[in-house]
Each structure stands twice: as C-alpha cells, then as structure tokens.
Design an enzyme around this catalytic site. Sequence first.
Site, PDB file in Angstrom:
ATOM      1  N   ASP A  73       0.925  -1.142   0.374  1.00  0.00           N
ATOM      2  CA  ASP A  73      -0.170   0.109   0.225  1.00  0.00           C
ATOM      3  C   ASP A  73       0.996   0.989   0.015  1.00  0.00           C
ATOM      4  O   ASP A  73       1.965   1.174   0.713  1.00  0.00           O
ATOM      5  CB  ASP A  73      -0.895  -0.954   1.641  1.00  0.00           C
ATOM      6  CG  ASP A  73      -2.152   1.250   1.269  1.00  0.00           C
ATOM      7  OD1 ASP A  73      -2.789   1.467   0.732  1.00  0.00           O
ATOM      8  OD2 ASP A  73      -1.220   2.417   1.604  1.00  0.00           O
ATOM      9  N   GLU A  75       0.785   5.660   0.730  1.00  0.00           N
ATOM     10  CA  GLU A  75       0.367   6.701   0.552  1.00  0.00           C
ATOM     11  C   GLU A  75       1.428   8.101  -0.460  1.00  0.00           C
ATOM     12  O   GLU A  75       2.448   8.436  -1.236  1.00  0.00           O
ATOM     13  CB  GLU A  75       0.198   7.600   2.256  1.00  0.00           C
ATOM     14  CG  GLU A  75      -0.213   6.145   3.027  1.00  0.00           C
ATOM     15  CD  GLU A  75      -1.283   6.468   2.969  1.00  0.00           C
ATOM     16  OE1 GLU A  75      -2.199   7.119   2.280  1.00  0.00           O
ATOM     17  OE2 GLU A  75      -2.052   5.494   2.736  1.00  0.00           O
ATOM     18  N   HIS A 214      -5.407   5.327   5.955  1.00  0.00           N
ATOM     19  CA  HIS A 214      -4.424   6.151   5.660  1.00  0.00           C
ATOM     20  C   HIS A 214      -3.179   6.021   6.064  1.00  0.00           C
ATOM     21  O   HIS A 214      -2.675   7.034   5.392  1.00  0.00           O
ATOM     22  CB  HIS A 214      -5.344   7.460   5.125  1.00  0.00           C
ATOM     23  CG  HIS A 214      -6.488   7.235   4.081  1.00  0.00           C
ATOM     24  ND1 HIS A 214      -6.704   7.358   2.926  1.00  0.00           N
ATOM     25  CD2 HIS A 214      -7.803   7.601   5.115  1.00  0.00           C
ATOM     26  CE1 HIS A 214      -7.951   7.441   2.778  1.00  0.00           C
ATOM     27  NE2 HIS A 214      -8.432   7.748   3.895  1.00  0.00           N
ATOM     28  N   ASP A 219      -2.609  -0.174   6.144  1.00  0.00           N
ATOM     29  CA  ASP A 219      -3.981  -0.734   5.048  1.00  0.00           C
ATOM     30  C   ASP A 219      -3.319  -1.971   4.819  1.00  0.00           C
ATOM     31  O   ASP A 219      -4.223  -2.961   4.130  1.00  0.00           O
ATOM     32  CB  ASP A 219      -3.134   0.496   4.375  1.00  0.00           C
ATOM     33  CG  ASP A 219      -4.275   1.576   4.785  1.00  0.00           C
ATOM     34  OD1 ASP A 219      -4.497   1.859   6.186  1.00  0.00           O
ATOM     35  OD2 ASP A 219      -4.717   2.874   4.116  1.00  0.00           O
TER      36      ASP A 219
END
Length: 632
Positions: A73, A75, A214, A219
């Site tokens: 994942d 960001e 987030h 995540d």
Amino acid sequence: MTAEETSWPAAGTPYAQAPAPVSAKAPAMSGAMSQVAPQASLTPAPRPVPIGVQASFDELGTPLRDVTFCVVDLETTGGSPQSAEITEIGAVKVRAGEVLGEFQTLVNPGNSIPPFIAVLTGITDAMVASAPGLSSALPAFLQFAEGCVLVAHNAPFDVGFLRAAAHAHSQRWPSFEVLDTARLARRVLTRDDAPDCKLATLARYFRSGTTPKHRALGDARATVDVLHGLFERLGPLGVHTLEELSAFSSRVSPAQRRKRHLADHLPHAPGVYIFTDDRGRVLYVGKSKDLRARVRTYFTASETRSRMGEMVGLASKVTGIECATPLEAEVRELRLIAAHKPRYNRRSRFPERATWLKVTVEPFPRLSLVREVKADSGTYLGPFGSRRVAEQAVAAIHEAFPIRQCTQRLSRFPRSGSACVLAEMGRCVAPCVGAVDMETYAAHVADVQAAIGADPARVVEAASRRIGTLVVETRFEEAAVHRDRMAAFVRAAARTQRMSALARCPEVVAARRTPEGGWEAHVVRHGRLAAAGVVPRGTPARAAIDVIVSAAETVEPPPPPAPAASAEETERVLAWLELPGVRLVELSGEWSCPVGGAQSRLEWLDTAYAARDDVVLCEDRRRLRPVHRPAR
C-alpha cells in the site's frame, strides 16, 4: 430532385480467518443442483492421486498455500503519478496464512505535502524531511517483493505509482503478477454483503484486526485480512491454485460452453436477440450490429457478468430479429424490454414509471408531479428518471417564482383567512387569502411556463444568487444542494425542449451514407421511429425511400410535449439525427428549439461538475460496487 439523385442537403487458519457468511442461490433449472455453498478454508487436504494414474488438469497449477504474496500500500501527495509523489510505502509478505516479513518506510517526496493530504494521512513535511528519497526506497522495496505475487487494494493506483517511479529512476520494473483485492471483491461479494468495495468497508466485513487509517503499513495489514477473507469465499467456488485465481474473472462453466450452439442459426447482421427459457419466458433482450458474433460471446470467457452466466444457465433458446439498421435494432430492443420486462435486463424496463412535472390547469395553478401527459393544455416538464430528481426541479422553480406550494384546489374567489408561513417569508403571493388577483397570479405562472419552455434564465439566476450567498458564508453543503436543484431543472428543461421539438413534427425523413456506399433511411413521426430501411448502392435513392415512407407506421399525434414513443426511444432517434452526415430528405412541420433555451446552459453545467470532480485528488474514479450476485 430527380429519382436518380442520391444526396440531400446536410442537416479472507492458514487462510482460515473468522468465517464469513455465504449467501448464494443456485438458479432453478432442469438438471441443476441447488444448495447453499458451504464455508471452507482455502487449504483443504490435497486430493490424492493414485500411483500410476496421470493427474487431471484440475490437479495442475500452483496451490495458493505455496504462493508468496506481497501485499503493498502507498501513501501519495495526490491521485496521479504524473503530478504527485509517493510519501510512504508499506508491505506485508505472507505465505500459507503466515506473515513472513513487513516493509515500511516514509519517502521524502522532494516537495511540500498538500494540507489536504497531510490531514488525510497524518504525514507531514516534518516527518518526511529526514526520510530517504524514492531512489533509495524503491530498490529496497523491489528487493523485498522479489519473487512474490504483488497484491494491492485498487492495484492500478499503487502499481501505477510504483511503475512510474521505476521508470523515472531508470529502475527495471520486474514482471510481477498483480492481484487487485478490490476487483476480486467485486466479483465475489454481493450488495447484501457489503455496500461498496472500499478497503475500510471490507476490513469491517471480514473482521480485520487492523482498521485502515490511510497509513501504508496499517492499510497493507488490513488488505492481508481482506485477501484471506476473499480466499475463504473462493474455496467453495473451486479456486485453489494461482492459475485458477488469475483466471477467476473469466471462468466459463462447461454447462455454459455447451450452449454455444444456440447462436449457430443467427445471422451476421444488425438486430435484436432474445434469450428465453424452456417455458418460453423472455429472460434477456439485447441488440448488436452482428447478432451471431455478439450472442456467441455469452458462451465464452469474454462474458464476465455473473448475472449473465446465471441467465445463460436458464436459457434454452435464442431468437434473433434481423433489423435493417442499427437504430432500428436499438428501438426494437427498447420496445421489447418495455413489453416483456425481462428479469435480467436492468434498464428501460418500466418507461411508464417516469415522472413529469406539471403546471396544473386551474384558476390558481401550482406544480404537481404526475405519471402521464394528458391533453389538457397543461405545461409539462420531464420526464424525470426518479421522483427525487423531479422534486429537486420543483424546489428550483419555487426558489425563483412565488407561486403557491399548497396542494388544495382554490376557487376563483378564495375565502379570506391567515396566510401560511411561506407568504410571510415572501416566497408565495398567497392567492389563498385573496392577496393577489387572478391576472397578477397568471403573470407569475406565465413566467414559470416560459422558463420551462423557452428560457431558464430566471431559475438559473435565482439559484446562482443563493449559491453565491451560501459560498460567502462557507455553507458549501447547502450550496451544493441548490446547485443540484438548478441542474435538475436545467437538464429536464433541455430534454423537454429537444423532445417536444421533434414530437411536434408529423414526419421527418432522413438518410445517412452506409460504409458500403448506400443509404440507411429512417422515417420518424411525432418522435417515434415509424420505418427504417437501406437503399443499396446503385439503386435510385428517392424512389426507394418513397417505398420506405409508404410502408411506415401510422402514428397519432400525442399530447404535447410528450413524443409518441418512450422518452428513451425519442432520445435515441435524436442522437442518430444529430450524427455527422445525416441528411434531411423531407420535413413536415417545424423542427426548432428556442435560441436561449436550456440546451445552451448544459455545457456550462457540465463544466461546473467537472471542476468539482477535479478537486477530489484521491477519489477512486472506478466507483467499484459489488455485483448483484456472486460468481458461481
């Protein structure tokens, strides 16, 4: 024009998490087994293969328990790799339900993080100031993920950023096999299981031990639990190997393949096809430019909709209706769907349920929502696809004009009394208490009728003023409500003006060149397709079109502004008439729309909504939703 002329003017234990509920109904069909699929872990005991017996194809492949998955994942500072940078990478490596390792690092994006992103993720400029750059973080991640199957929730987003980063830093991108848990969930879950396929929703559904917030590693951990939960649901569906998982979205059952012969008798021509069951009931109606080729796709891997797989299982016959032109096929499809209301067609089944807004015919008219247009000299707006949108248009009109909103019928000489609160607020001229005479009230009604039939400027101006006031007061949610009301009215007015213009014409004959050099011709009467035909190349065009016109359906004029067909059919006809190269052959009556009509406002409205969408940086534009039924 002579007969020879041929042109006209242009116009989810090892893989055993807490069990998730399984809800599935098998279709009732002859010879089919009907049962609820049992819950099962993904790693059942291996099926024994007798010594000396060749393994079947079902026993080939890499068992999922032997596959190493790297769940990743990211960001980022925005939604596009072209304009945004990675700020954090988190990954979890798992095999057979066991966590083998975790990877997490912040990444210095090289520029400031937007405030919106900082609030969303909790990652600030101070946190990434001393973090490594992507040129260091990316090789470390690729080494961690080497030899794994890459898994992500909304994989195009994460993998797209990683691939773009590798390209930007001259790093070779490994040939990862990629699995998207969002897309997989969409194939497995129903709307009864989860309202959407967002990670937070699926984490709650599969009882994940981690709540997505987030942040990349958290995540990724939640995605691992979602992956295991999905594997539990896939076990009863026969998915036990990596190869089966990769091909899951395009699986075709043997029973589905055996029905390919149902398309053998269909022609390679435009038309409508009708699937029926063994009782002769219509299951599904569709259209195509090539009937045989289109119907054959229902029995191949190219058909991935689970509802269609269920429908094919019930079907025992496919009937084709050959049509002269693609437009005729579109119209026939709509009429057949409205007539038979097939259970596997989702759209266009109930045109009679459309809602119209009516300015009533009485001494002191008001706005009313009705189901049909009557020949009563009333003013109508619509049709609307839902009552909710119609109510938004009503609210927009009441914001601009002070006509009454009460529902009782008033006589020519209303009795005196106390007015309602709307009159005290100046939003109604209060004819119920005699505060206004019929002549003055009729002027307000005429303004409403003009806004519906000619120029929506006063509605747009009133809504714009209200929106401007609310924006200054930072009441953006209320401003959005008024924007949607204005949009509902303007779009409905544009639709009404376009359809009513064609509906007023007793006859429109138009033609368009075919790729073969002939002409496809259509006869439209009061907005309804009355005839269609093709003039072959080398045939006297006018004489052939006269034959098509002579055989056209007789259409009685409908009460205005409604066309003599469903609104969707008239819109399909209008779309064809507006195609490049369409030429008018004959026109009876006047086909025109007001110069300052609502159609001129649509581009402005679309621009406003496009601007709204552009400021949502990280929105998942695919709008994933679960399918109605899970894959079988």
